[in-house]
Design a protein around this motif. Structure first.
Motif, mmCIF file in Angstrom:
data_model
loop_
_atom_site.group_PDB
_atom_site.id
_atom_site.type_symbol
_atom_site.label_atom_id
_atom_site.label_comp_id
_atom_site.label_asym_id
_atom_site.label_seq_id
_atom_site.Cartn_x
_atom_site.Cartn_y
_atom_site.Cartn_z
ATOM 1 N N TYR A 193 0.846 -1.193 0.000
ATOM 2 C CA TYR A 193 0.000 0.000 0.000
ATOM 3 C C TYR A 193 0.885 1.247 0.000
ATOM 4 O O TYR A 193 1.870 1.329 0.740
ATOM 5 C CB TYR A 193 -0.900 0.035 1.246
ATOM 6 N N HIS A 194 0.509 2.229 -0.863
ATOM 7 C CA HIS A 194 1.250 3.493 -0.896
ATOM 8 C C HIS A 194 0.351 4.601 -1.433
ATOM 9 O O HIS A 194 -0.181 4.513 -2.540
ATOM 10 C CB HIS A 194 2.498 3.378 -1.773
ATOM 11 N N ASN A 195 0.177 5.638 -0.626
ATOM 12 C CA ASN A 195 -0.482 6.865 -1.069
ATOM 13 C C ASN A 195 -1.855 6.609 -1.692
ATOM 14 O O ASN A 195 -2.121 6.967 -2.841
ATOM 15 C CB ASN A 195 0.427 7.598 -2.070
ATOM 16 N N ILE A 215 -3.416 -2.632 -9.813
ATOM 17 C CA ILE A 215 -3.276 -1.340 -9.131
ATOM 18 C C ILE A 215 -4.660 -0.811 -8.834
ATOM 19 O O ILE A 215 -5.434 -0.502 -9.752
ATOM 20 C CB ILE A 215 -2.493 -0.330 -10.007
ATOM 21 N N LEU A 216 -5.001 -0.707 -7.555
ATOM 22 C CA LEU A 216 -6.337 -0.289 -7.139
ATOM 23 C C LEU A 216 -6.273 1.113 -6.531
ATOM 24 O O LEU A 216 -5.536 1.352 -5.575
ATOM 25 C CB LEU A 216 -6.913 -1.251 -6.100
ATOM 26 N N ASP A 217 -7.070 2.026 -7.097
ATOM 27 C CA ASP A 217 -7.194 3.375 -6.541
ATOM 28 C C ASP A 217 -8.258 3.324 -5.439
ATOM 29 O O ASP A 217 -9.449 3.249 -5.726
ATOM 30 C CB ASP A 217 -7.594 4.357 -7.646
ATOM 31 N N LEU A 218 -7.813 3.386 -4.198
ATOM 32 C CA LEU A 218 -8.742 3.225 -3.077
ATOM 33 C C LEU A 218 -9.600 4.456 -2.827
ATOM 34 O O LEU A 218 -10.528 4.411 -2.029
ATOM 35 C CB LEU A 218 -7.957 2.860 -1.804
ATOM 36 N N ASN A 219 -9.299 5.564 -3.481
ATOM 37 C CA ASN A 219 -10.139 6.762 -3.337
ATOM 38 C C ASN A 219 -11.370 6.692 -4.241
ATOM 39 O O ASN A 219 -12.250 7.517 -4.136
ATOM 40 C CB ASN A 219 -9.344 8.020 -3.677
#
Length: 486
Positions: free
Chosen positions: A465-467, A482-486
């Motif tokens: 996890y990063h940023n 690559i998952l954008d958690l926002n």
């Protein structure tokens, strides 16, 4: 132009035969000397009513009358004295030093008119007291030469100022240069980063440059482990060298030393040795900072049948090995894991009913030597691989765990607190489910998570996890997600 200048005060305070006065008179030996009669009369004096072209008679009753020089055919002229002319009789009959002398600044024509004298200065002094009241005798001046001297002095001053400026710049640059700059490296060499193009380039890209001195800003907190090696920017595998002592290849810029060997006791820097042999089947590992400034290297043992576990190799603040001991035993196939935000190690078992264990490496903690299975693996367990954590909300950290099975779901655990107990009490578990296109969601359905894993990300392993972004790999399909958690 090379004759010395003499002030009235010097004439007053030295007799006429003094070396200085003699040198002055000798220097101007070519000047017109007044005859003895004129000297005895105390110089020829000009009367205000005299004809401008004729010298006036001396007026003994008016000793302050302005003395002038008699006409001369010489280019320059001045009065000359001998010892007999060193004193004159004042109006009261007493003797006094002669204080009147004239030197013309410029030449006078052979038949001059007194009114034509250009810049002829008269120095007079009626009293022998006080140097500040006496004028200075002015010698001949060449205006062109004086102008040249001023220009030369100004030019020299400019050159001196310029040299001082250059020296200051050199000193300033020298202070900013690194002390241990490599011989073949330019001071202006910096890492180059190119923006990615929208399409593949037709020619090979420029290789990144390297630097052997630090380029990163200092961190706000101490690093998790000490390092004396310089920072080197490189791409994985781009530049390798062989360490013949260890028989391994290693990236340029890094060095390695052997600190332990499976099946052999560990040698401490104080000369002692560990009571147990170093473990085999080494796998996932982490570094834990210790309160005393030292650190512990935490290493999994992927031995089967209850022979696995976690072992700690301890270093002091100077990087010296001081201890080696078991932190978790009786487990099986301890594969990967990860560090928690509170500096504990989570070790994941990779077998059918495996669990994720929390291990406290700090010898001063009450949880040291009391490892405990966490809630990350659920009640049934599984073949777990690696753990990553999002600690953005420190009161409720989020843990992500991969499972190395063909239908192994990616698990998300939202803790209710921060600290050791946060992984053992409360919390909420959900699973990653891919939808159509590039969409995904977190579902409470374990079967939905397993089906999604079988279809999209079988045998998930490494995860980071990063940023606000989650990265993980499915090894069977060799795919990075690559998952954008926002």
């Amino acid at each position: 132009q090379n004759c010395p200048l003499i002030s009235n005060s010097l004439l007053r305070n030295h007799n006429c035969a003094s070396p200085m006065l003699s040198s002055f008179i000798n220097c101007y030996s070519g000047w017109h000397a007044l005859d003895e009669e004129e000297q005895t009369a105390g110089f020829a004096a000009a009367s205000p009513s005299s004809d401008a072209n004729q010298p006036a008679a001396a007026d003994a009753s008016n000793p302050s009358a302005t003395p002038v020089l008699a006409p001369s055919t010489m280019a320059l002229f001045a009065a000359s004295f001998d010892n007999s002319a060193c004193s004159s009789v004042s109006s009261d009959g007493s003797s006094g030093n002669i204080a009147n002398i004239i030197v013309a600044e410029k030449a006078v024509p052979s038949s001059p008119s007194l009114s034509q004298m250009d810049k002829t200065f008269v120095s007079s002094d009626e009293s022998s007291q006080g140097d500040e009241e006496a004028g200075d005798v002015v010698g001949p001046v060449d205006e062109k030469a004086d102008s040249r001297r001023r220009i030369i002095m100004f030019s020299k001053g400019c050159v001196i100022v310029l040299l001082i400026g250059i020296i200051l710049i050199i000193v300033s640059v020298g202070k900013q240069m690194p002390k241990n700059k490599p011989k073949n490296q330019s001071f202006f060499d910096v890492p180059v980063t190119l923006e990615p193009s929208s399409s593949p380039s037709g020619t090979p890209s420029i290789s990144p440059t390297t630097t052997n001195f630090p380029t990163l800003q200092p961190s706000s907190s101490p690093s998790t482990f000490p390092s004396a090696a310089p920072f080197v920017l490189f791409t994985y595998g781009e530049s390798l060298y062989t360490d013949n002592n260890l028989g391994i290849q290693i990236s340029v810029g890094l060095t390695a030393r052997q600190i332990a060997q499976s099946g052999s006791s560990v040698r401490y820097d104080n000369g002692g040795r560990s009571s147990r042999s170093y473990h085999g089947m080494m796998d996932g590992a982490g570094i834990a900072q210790l309160p005393d400034g030292g650190y512990a290297y935490l290493s999994n043992a992927e031995e089967p049948d209850g022979n696995g576990g976690v072992y700690g190799l301890y270093f002091n603040k100077d990087g010296q090995i001081v201890d080696y001991k078991a932190l978790l035993t009786g487990t099986s196939r301890n594969c990967g894991g990860g560090m928690s935000p509170w500096n504990t190690w989570i070790s994941c078992e990779e077998y059918k009913n495996g669990q994720c264990w929390q291990v406290e490496p700090n010898p001063d903690s009450p949880n040291h030597n009391l490892p405990k299975a966490t809630l990350l693996g659920g009640p049934s367990g599984g073949e777990y691989e690696t753990v990553a954590v999002d600690n953005t909300n420190k009161s409720k950290p989020v843990f992500f765990t991969t499972e190395d099975q063909s239908n192994g779901e990616l698990r998300r655990f939202e803790a209710d607190d921060n600290g050791w107990d946060a992984l053992h009490v409360g919390g909420r578990t959900t699973y990653l489910e891919f939808l159509d296109g590039n969409r995904f969601q977190w579902t409470t359905s374990l079967s939905a998570g397993e089906n999604s894993a079988a279809s999209y990300y079988p045998n998930a392993e490494g995860i980071v996890y990063h940023n606000s972004t989650l990265y993980f790999v499915a090894k069977v399909t060799r795919t990075l997600f690559i998952l954008d958690l926002n």
